[in-house]
Motif scaffolding. Structure first.
Motif, PDB file in Angstrom:
ATOM      1  N   VAL A   1     -20.897  22.671  -1.061  1.00 20.97           N
ATOM      2  CA  VAL A   1     -19.661  21.899  -0.932  1.00 20.97           C
ATOM      3  C   VAL A   1     -19.373  21.625   0.536  1.00 20.97           C
ATOM      4  CG1 VAL A   1     -18.694  22.817  -3.076  1.00 20.97           C
ATOM      5  CG2 VAL A   1     -18.181  23.955  -0.915  1.00 20.97           C
ATOM      6  N   ASP A   2     -18.546  20.631   0.795  1.00 24.78           N
ATOM      7  CA  ASP A   2     -18.149  20.303   2.151  1.00 24.78           C
ATOM      8  C   ASP A   2     -16.869  21.037   2.549  1.00 24.78           C
ATOM      9  OD1 ASP A   2     -18.491  18.894   4.608  1.00 24.78           O
ATOM     10  OD2 ASP A   2     -16.879  17.543   4.007  1.00 24.78           O
ATOM     11  N   ASP A   3     -15.978  21.260   1.597  1.00 21.08           N
ATOM     12  CA  ASP A   3     -14.699  21.914   1.865  1.00 21.08           C
ATOM     13  C   ASP A   3     -14.602  23.149   0.966  1.00 21.08           C
ATOM     14  OD1 ASP A   3     -12.013  22.717   2.009  1.00 21.08           O
ATOM     15  OD2 ASP A   3     -11.286  20.663   2.198  1.00 21.08           O
ATOM     16  N   LEU A   4     -14.938  24.305   1.527  1.00 21.05           N
ATOM     17  CA  LEU A   4     -15.003  25.541   0.748  1.00 21.05           C
ATOM     18  C   LEU A   4     -13.646  25.935   0.173  1.00 21.05           C
ATOM     19  CD1 LEU A   4     -16.930  27.791  -0.182  1.00 21.05           C
ATOM     20  CD2 LEU A   4     -16.329  29.036   1.894  1.00 21.05           C
ATOM     21  N   LYS A   5     -12.589  25.838   0.971  1.00 17.28           N
ATOM     22  CA  LYS A   5     -11.252  26.223   0.486  1.00 17.28           C
ATOM     23  C   LYS A   5     -10.796  25.330  -0.664  1.00 17.28           C
ATOM     24  CE  LYS A   5      -9.468  28.351   4.719  1.00 17.28           C
ATOM     25  NZ  LYS A   5      -9.859  29.669   4.317  1.00 17.28           N
ATOM     26  N   ALA A   6     -11.018  24.021  -0.546  1.00 16.29           N
ATOM     27  CA  ALA A   6     -10.616  23.096  -1.611  1.00 16.29           C
ATOM     28  C   ALA A   6     -11.434  23.346  -2.877  1.00 16.29           C
ATOM     29  CB  ALA A   6     -10.768  21.642  -1.153  1.00 16.29           C
ATOM     30  N   ALA A   7     -12.726  23.603  -2.732  1.00 20.67           N
ATOM     31  CA  ALA A   7     -13.571  23.865  -3.900  1.00 20.67           C
ATOM     32  C   ALA A   7     -13.150  25.164  -4.585  1.00 20.67           C
ATOM     33  CB  ALA A   7     -15.044  23.916  -3.498  1.00 20.67           C
ATOM     34  N   ALA A   8     -12.867  26.199  -3.807  1.00 21.92           N
ATOM     35  CA  ALA A   8     -12.421  27.469  -4.386  1.00 21.92           C
ATOM     36  C   ALA A   8     -11.084  27.287  -5.105  1.00 21.92           C
ATOM     37  CB  ALA A   8     -12.320  28.541  -3.303  1.00 21.92           C
ATOM     38  N   ALA A   9     -10.177  26.492  -4.524  1.00 20.00           N
ATOM     39  CA  ALA A   9      -8.887  26.229  -5.171  1.00 20.00           C
ATOM     40  C   ALA A   9      -9.081  25.474  -6.479  1.00 20.00           C
ATOM     41  CB  ALA A   9      -7.972  25.441  -4.231  1.00 20.00           C
ATOM     42  N   PHE A  10     -10.027  24.530  -6.505  1.00 17.79           N
ATOM     43  CA  PHE A  10     -10.331  23.763  -7.714  1.00 17.79           C
ATOM     44  C   PHE A  10     -10.788  24.695  -8.832  1.00 17.79           C
ATOM     45  CE2 PHE A  10     -13.391  21.602 -10.436  1.00 17.79           C
ATOM     46  CZ  PHE A  10     -12.752  20.416 -10.757  1.00 17.79           C
ATOM     47  N   PHE A  11     -11.752  25.563  -8.535  1.00 13.84           N
ATOM     48  CA  PHE A  11     -12.270  26.465  -9.568  1.00 13.84           C
ATOM     49  C   PHE A  11     -11.264  27.555  -9.928  1.00 13.84           C
ATOM     50  CE2 PHE A  11     -16.229  24.419  -8.283  1.00 13.84           C
ATOM     51  CZ  PHE A  11     -16.737  24.097  -9.529  1.00 13.84           C
ATOM     52  N   ALA A  12     -10.406  27.956  -8.992  1.00 15.70           N
ATOM     53  CA  ALA A  12      -9.329  28.898  -9.321  1.00 15.70           C
ATOM     54  C   ALA A  12      -8.351  28.250 -10.294  1.00 15.70           C
ATOM     55  CB  ALA A  12      -8.616  29.354  -8.052  1.00 15.70           C
ATOM     56  N   GLU A  13      -8.065  26.969 -10.097  1.00 13.90           N
ATOM     57  CA  GLU A  13      -7.174  26.246 -11.008  1.00 13.90           C
ATOM     58  C   GLU A  13      -7.769  26.175 -12.406  1.00 13.90           C
ATOM     59  OE1 GLU A  13      -3.834  24.957 -12.174  1.00 13.90           O
ATOM     60  OE2 GLU A  13      -4.019  24.973  -9.988  1.00 13.90           O
ATOM     61  N   LEU A  14      -9.077  26.137 -12.476  1.00 13.84           N
ATOM     62  CA  LEU A  14      -9.772  26.123 -13.760  1.00 13.84           C
ATOM     63  C   LEU A  14      -9.685  27.483 -14.448  1.00 13.84           C
ATOM     64  CD1 LEU A  14     -11.517  24.354 -15.624  1.00 13.84           C
ATOM     65  CD2 LEU A  14     -13.491  25.009 -14.270  1.00 13.84           C
ATOM     66  N   GLY A  15      -9.361  28.524 -13.676  1.00  9.31           N
ATOM     67  CA  GLY A  15      -9.211  29.864 -14.238  1.00  9.31           C
ATOM     68  C   GLY A  15     -10.230  30.862 -13.735  1.00  9.31           C
ATOM     69  N   MET A  16     -11.074  30.443 -12.790  1.00  6.90           N
ATOM     70  CA  MET A  16     -12.058  31.371 -12.239  1.00  6.90           C
ATOM     71  C   MET A  16     -11.409  32.242 -11.177  1.00  6.90           C
ATOM     72  SD  MET A  16     -15.497  29.029 -12.140  1.00  6.90           S
ATOM     73  CE  MET A  16     -16.623  30.419 -12.273  1.00  6.90           C
ATOM     74  N   GLU A  17     -11.965  33.440 -11.001  1.00  6.06           N
ATOM     75  CA  GLU A  17     -11.433  34.413 -10.055  1.00  6.06           C
ATOM     76  C   GLU A  17     -12.349  34.508  -8.842  1.00  6.06           C
ATOM     77  OE1 GLU A  17     -10.824  39.264  -9.807  1.00  6.06           O
ATOM     78  OE2 GLU A  17     -11.612  38.368 -11.636  1.00  6.06           O
ATOM     79  N   LEU A  18     -11.752  34.463  -7.659  1.00  4.64           N
ATOM     80  CA  LEU A  18     -12.521  34.669  -6.430  1.00  4.64           C
ATOM     81  C   LEU A  18     -12.885  36.142  -6.349  1.00  4.64           C
ATOM     82  CD1 LEU A  18     -13.558  33.548  -3.692  1.00  4.64           C
ATOM     83  CD2 LEU A  18     -11.338  34.211  -2.743  1.00  4.64           C
ATOM     84  N   VAL A  19     -14.190  36.441  -6.288  1.00  2.80           N
ATOM     85  CA  VAL A  19     -14.622  37.839  -6.235  1.00  2.80           C
ATOM     86  C   VAL A  19     -15.187  38.233  -4.881  1.00  2.80           C
ATOM     87  CG1 VAL A  19     -14.970  38.117  -8.711  1.00  2.80           C
ATOM     88  CG2 VAL A  19     -16.849  37.287  -7.308  1.00  2.80           C
ATOM     89  N   GLY A  20     -15.405  37.270  -4.013  1.00  8.56           N
ATOM     90  CA  GLY A  20     -15.887  37.613  -2.686  1.00  8.56           C
ATOM     91  C   GLY A  20     -16.168  36.399  -1.834  1.00  8.56           C
ATOM     92  N   GLU A  21     -15.954  36.556  -0.534  1.00  7.26           N
ATOM     93  CA  GLU A  21     -16.264  35.520   0.448  1.00  7.26           C
ATOM     94  C   GLU A  21     -16.966  36.199   1.608  1.00  7.26           C
ATOM     95  OE1 GLU A  21     -12.924  32.339   0.978  1.00  7.26           O
ATOM     96  OE2 GLU A  21     -11.963  34.302   0.805  1.00  7.26           O
ATOM     97  N   ALA A  22     -17.905  35.467   2.238  1.00  9.48           N
ATOM     98  CA  ALA A  22     -18.598  36.052   3.381  1.00  9.48           C
ATOM     99  C   ALA A  22     -19.332  34.983   4.164  1.00  9.48           C
ATOM    100  CB  ALA A  22     -19.594  37.105   2.903  1.00  9.48           C
ATOM    101  N   PRO A  23     -19.442  35.192   5.484  1.00  8.41           N
ATOM    102  CA  PRO A  23     -20.355  34.363   6.260  1.00  8.41           C
ATOM    103  C   PRO A  23     -21.771  34.902   6.050  1.00  8.41           C
ATOM    104  CG  PRO A  23     -19.238  35.930   7.695  1.00  8.41           C
ATOM    105  CD  PRO A  23     -18.683  36.119   6.313  1.00  8.41           C
TER     106      PRO A  23
END
Length: 145
Positions: free
Chosen positions: A13-35
């Motif tokens: 993806v080009d915009d990680l925060k926007a993509a994560a927000a999109f999938f969170a809205e779908l009902g997915m849970e963020l389980v980890g982020e890392a460089p």
């Protein structure tokens, strides 16, 4: 020897925060982020000087995951933005949902657009394709029968 399971699906993806927000809205849970960077990742992916940020999202049942990846270096490339559903290669991810109209409205608030129409298959399912982050197609299915 057979595979044990499908671990995750990777989406660049080009915009990680926007993509994560999109999938969170779908009902997915963020389980980890890392460089992620270093010679080891260069060797695995076959690119030089890889520097990325990743976010792992898990489905509510705990069985499915996606890895969202934002490439800082080398810069990500796009073969064909908004490729149609019949383009060769991986084209869509389908999610079973409870209220397809509600989910669709919430995703549209995050920039999603219908690829076609919301329609019904027999007395069984309501289905639609939605264009999500990075132009990927998210299929939604609501069982009605």
């Amino acid at each position: 020897m057979t595979i044990k399971r499908m671990d995750h699906v990777g989406i660049v993806v080009d915009d990680l925060k926007a993509a994560a927000a999109f999938f969170a809205e779908l009902g997915m849970e963020l389980v980890g982020e890392a460089p992620v960077e270093g010679r080891w990742v260069d060797r695995i992916v076959g690119l030089d000087d890889v520097r990325v940020e990743v976010a792992f999202m898990r489905t509510p049942d705990g069985h499915g995951q996606i890895e969202l990846t934002k490439f800082h270096t080398p810069v990500a490339t796009a073969a064909e933005p908004n490729a149609p559903a019949n383009t060769l290669g991986m084209r869509r991810i389908m999610f079973a949902v409870e209220d397809i109209e509600d989910v669709l409205a919430r995703l549209q608030a995050h920039g999603a657009e219908l690829a076609g129409e919301l329609d019904q298959y027999k007395d069984s399912h309501r289905l639609c394709y939605v264009r999500g982050p990075a132009g990927i197609i998210i299929a939604l299915s609501e069982q009605i029968g």
